[in-house]
Design an enzyme around this catalytic site. Structure first.
Site, mmCIF file in Angstrom:
data_model
loop_
_atom_site.group_PDB
_atom_site.id
_atom_site.type_symbol
_atom_site.label_atom_id
_atom_site.label_comp_id
_atom_site.label_asym_id
_atom_site.label_seq_id
_atom_site.Cartn_x
_atom_site.Cartn_y
_atom_site.Cartn_z
ATOM 1 N N ASP A 1 0.863 -1.194 0.000
ATOM 2 C CA ASP A 1 0.000 0.000 0.000
ATOM 3 C C ASP A 1 0.893 1.235 0.000
ATOM 4 O O ASP A 1 2.072 1.164 0.361
ATOM 5 C CB ASP A 1 -0.905 0.016 1.240
ATOM 6 C CG ASP A 1 -1.856 1.220 1.219
ATOM 7 O OD1 ASP A 1 -2.575 1.378 0.215
ATOM 8 O OD2 ASP A 1 -1.866 2.003 2.173
ATOM 9 N N SER A 2 0.286 2.362 -0.383
ATOM 10 C CA SER A 2 1.032 3.619 -0.355
ATOM 11 C C SER A 2 1.417 4.003 1.079
ATOM 12 O O SER A 2 2.334 4.787 1.279
ATOM 13 C CB SER A 2 0.186 4.715 -0.994
ATOM 14 O OG SER A 2 -1.044 4.798 -0.314
ATOM 15 N N TYR B 1 -0.652 8.607 -2.580
ATOM 16 C CA TYR B 1 -0.571 8.419 -4.021
ATOM 17 C C TYR B 1 -1.776 9.067 -4.731
ATOM 18 O O TYR B 1 -1.738 9.315 -5.919
ATOM 19 C CB TYR B 1 -0.579 6.928 -4.367
ATOM 20 C CG TYR B 1 0.736 6.185 -4.192
ATOM 21 C CD1 TYR B 1 1.804 6.727 -3.480
ATOM 22 C CD2 TYR B 1 0.892 4.922 -4.765
ATOM 23 C CE1 TYR B 1 2.998 6.017 -3.337
ATOM 24 C CE2 TYR B 1 2.079 4.206 -4.625
ATOM 25 C CZ TYR B 1 3.128 4.758 -3.906
ATOM 26 O OH TYR B 1 4.305 4.050 -3.776
ATOM 27 N N GLY B 2 -2.862 9.264 -3.970
ATOM 28 C CA GLY B 2 -4.136 9.715 -4.547
ATOM 29 C C GLY B 2 -4.021 10.842 -5.557
ATOM 30 O O GLY B 2 -4.558 10.761 -6.657
ATOM 31 N N CYS C 1 -4.119 -1.262 -2.392
ATOM 32 C CA CYS C 1 -4.236 0.190 -2.526
ATOM 33 C C CYS C 1 -5.074 0.422 -3.775
ATOM 34 O O CYS C 1 -4.714 -0.051 -4.856
ATOM 35 C CB CYS C 1 -2.849 0.800 -2.690
ATOM 36 S SG CYS C 1 -2.846 2.561 -3.046
ATOM 37 N N ASN C 2 -6.181 1.120 -3.608
ATOM 38 C CA ASN C 2 -7.059 1.352 -4.760
ATOM 39 C C ASN C 2 -6.396 2.228 -5.810
ATOM 40 O O ASN C 2 -6.552 2.003 -7.004
ATOM 41 C CB ASN C 2 -8.348 2.021 -4.303
ATOM 42 C CG ASN C 2 -9.221 1.069 -3.542
ATOM 43 O OD1 ASN C 2 -10.031 0.380 -4.129
ATOM 44 N ND2 ASN C 2 -9.036 0.980 -2.238
ATOM 45 N N GLU D 1 -3.703 9.445 7.968
ATOM 46 C CA GLU D 1 -2.234 9.371 8.065
ATOM 47 C C GLU D 1 -1.728 10.224 9.232
ATOM 48 O O GLU D 1 -0.683 9.960 9.804
ATOM 49 C CB GLU D 1 -1.570 9.816 6.752
ATOM 50 C CG GLU D 1 -1.800 8.862 5.570
ATOM 51 C CD GLU D 1 -0.835 7.666 5.522
ATOM 52 O OE1 GLU D 1 0.311 7.795 5.969
ATOM 53 O OE2 GLU D 1 -1.251 6.579 5.052
ATOM 54 N N CYS E 1 -11.209 2.912 -0.710
ATOM 55 C CA CYS E 1 -9.874 3.345 -0.303
ATOM 56 C C CYS E 1 -9.563 2.603 0.987
ATOM 57 O O CYS E 1 -10.398 2.559 1.902
ATOM 58 C CB CYS E 1 -9.836 4.847 -0.061
ATOM 59 S SG CYS E 1 -8.275 5.382 0.667
ATOM 60 N N THR E 2 -8.384 2.009 1.016
ATOM 61 C CA THR E 2 -8.073 1.132 2.145
ATOM 62 C C THR E 2 -7.894 1.890 3.461
ATOM 63 O O THR E 2 -7.893 1.276 4.531
ATOM 64 C CB THR E 2 -6.802 0.323 1.829
ATOM 65 O OG1 THR E 2 -5.791 1.236 1.403
ATOM 66 C CG2 THR E 2 -7.071 -0.678 0.740
ATOM 67 N N HIS E 3 -7.728 3.201 3.388
ATOM 68 C CA HIS E 3 -7.627 3.987 4.629
ATOM 69 C C HIS E 3 -8.997 4.196 5.288
ATOM 70 O O HIS E 3 -9.071 4.435 6.496
ATOM 71 C CB HIS E 3 -7.057 5.383 4.340
ATOM 72 C CG HIS E 3 -5.581 5.410 4.143
ATOM 73 N ND1 HIS E 3 -4.949 4.748 3.126
ATOM 74 C CD2 HIS E 3 -4.602 6.044 4.838
ATOM 75 C CE1 HIS E 3 -3.651 4.975 3.197
ATOM 76 N NE2 HIS E 3 -3.414 5.764 4.229
HETATM 77 N N1 DGL Z 1 -4.493 3.462 0.268
HETATM 78 C C1 DGL Z 1 -4.814 4.277 -0.857
HETATM 79 C C2 DGL Z 1 -6.046 3.731 -1.586
HETATM 80 O O1 DGL Z 1 -6.598 2.706 -1.216
HETATM 81 C C3 DGL Z 1 -5.069 5.695 -0.516
HETATM 82 C C4 DGL Z 1 -3.918 6.434 0.007
HETATM 83 C C5 DGL Z 1 -3.196 7.286 -0.985
HETATM 84 O O2 DGL Z 1 -3.771 8.205 -1.579
HETATM 85 O O3 DGL Z 1 -2.018 7.033 -1.106
HETATM 86 O O4 DGL Z 1 -6.465 4.347 -2.539
#
Ligand code: DGL
Length: 275
Positions: free
Chosen positions: A11-12, A43-44, A74-75, A159, A193-195
């Protein structure tokens, strides 16, 4: 006997830990190597090229550790990098290895979550802009109307460990209210989104009760278990000693706090460099 290696989970940042948690619940027998690119998260908002470059570096790092199966938990990475990695990079690196994403398992089961065929997707800007969810859902369920909402502030809130704080309510309510004003018939919201599962209490607080809120972790775990049934050759390349390894590109107190919050096992975290 064939040599076997841990399953890679990327994941990011912290978010993929919510997916790993469900993998550990459903498939605890396997070994897992988690890698969070916290130094470069989020990463978004990043471009396709940059997300692909960073994700490929992470995948190669996990391959160097021996992983035969890597999950992009990570989506954003699944939306912006997975296809290129599967179609262009993997045949050159090692066609026998597999990189799997988190979007497909959710979209192929999307029909189960909505009765009235109106689905809401909550995700990062990158995931929403990629159009991956509506495109994929349309392939499986052309009758479902999909409405998306980018919630760019939610990942930084998580985060920065603000997921339980009062100020976060404002930003959660704003996006829930907005997506439901665009399509009041939505009866299921997918946390794409996994967060976002870390915001689940607040998301539920502002979502009317008749609307289901769906997290991905369990769906991804079920999908991996089905995948292994269909591909026993891949399953036997995954080692089964119940070991877990945690790695991040930026070892701060917050990574440590987040892993402790999600897992009740003693955790040793390594800082690693992907370049
Ligand atoms: N974990 C990322 C996702 O599922 C989101 C976090 C990011 O933007 O890096 O999209």
């Amino acid at each position: 006997m064939k040599q076997a290696f841990p399953i890679g989970v990327f994941d990011s940042g912290f978010g993929g830990l919510t997916v790993l948690k469900e993998l550990l619940k459903s498939l605890p027998q396997y070994d897992y190597i988690y890698l969070g690119d916290n130094a470069r998260a989020p990463y978004g908002p990043r471009s396709f090229d940059v997300v692909h470059k960073y994700t490929l570096q992470a995948v190669n790092w996990l391959f160097d550790k021996g992983c035969r199966v890597v999950i992009l938990a990570c989506n954003t990475a699944s939306a912006k990098a997975l296809r290129t990695i599967q179609q262009r990079d993997l045949p050159l690196i090692d066609p026998t290895r597999r990189v799997l994403g988190v979007i497909r398992p959710v979209t192929e089961s999307a029909g189960v979550y909505t009765k009235n065929r109106h689905l809401g997707i909550l995700g990062t800007e990158g995931t929403v802009q990629s159009g991956s969810y509506p495109i994929e859902i349309k392939k499986f369920f052309p009758d479902i109307i999909v409405t998306q909402e980018a919630c760019p502030i939610w990942v930084p809130l998580v985060e920065n460990h603000e997921h339980e704080s009062e100020g976060t309510d404002f930003f959660v309510k704003r996006h829930i209210d907005h997506i439901l004003s665009v399509d009041p018939s939505i009866d299921a919201l997918i946390l794409a989104c996994t967060h976002y599962p870390l915001l689940i209490n607040k998301i539920r607080k502002y979502t009317p009760q008749h609307i289901s809120v769906i997290s991905q972790g369990e769906i991804v775990a079920k999908s991996l278990s089905d995948y292994f049934l269909r591909h026993p050759d891949k399953e036997e390349m995954c080692s089964q000693n119940g070991k877990r390894y945690f790695n991040t590109t930026d070892l701060t107190a917050s990574f440590d706090r987040m892993t402790r919050l999600l897992f009740d096992i003693p955790i040793q975290i390594e800082q690693v460099n992907l370049l």
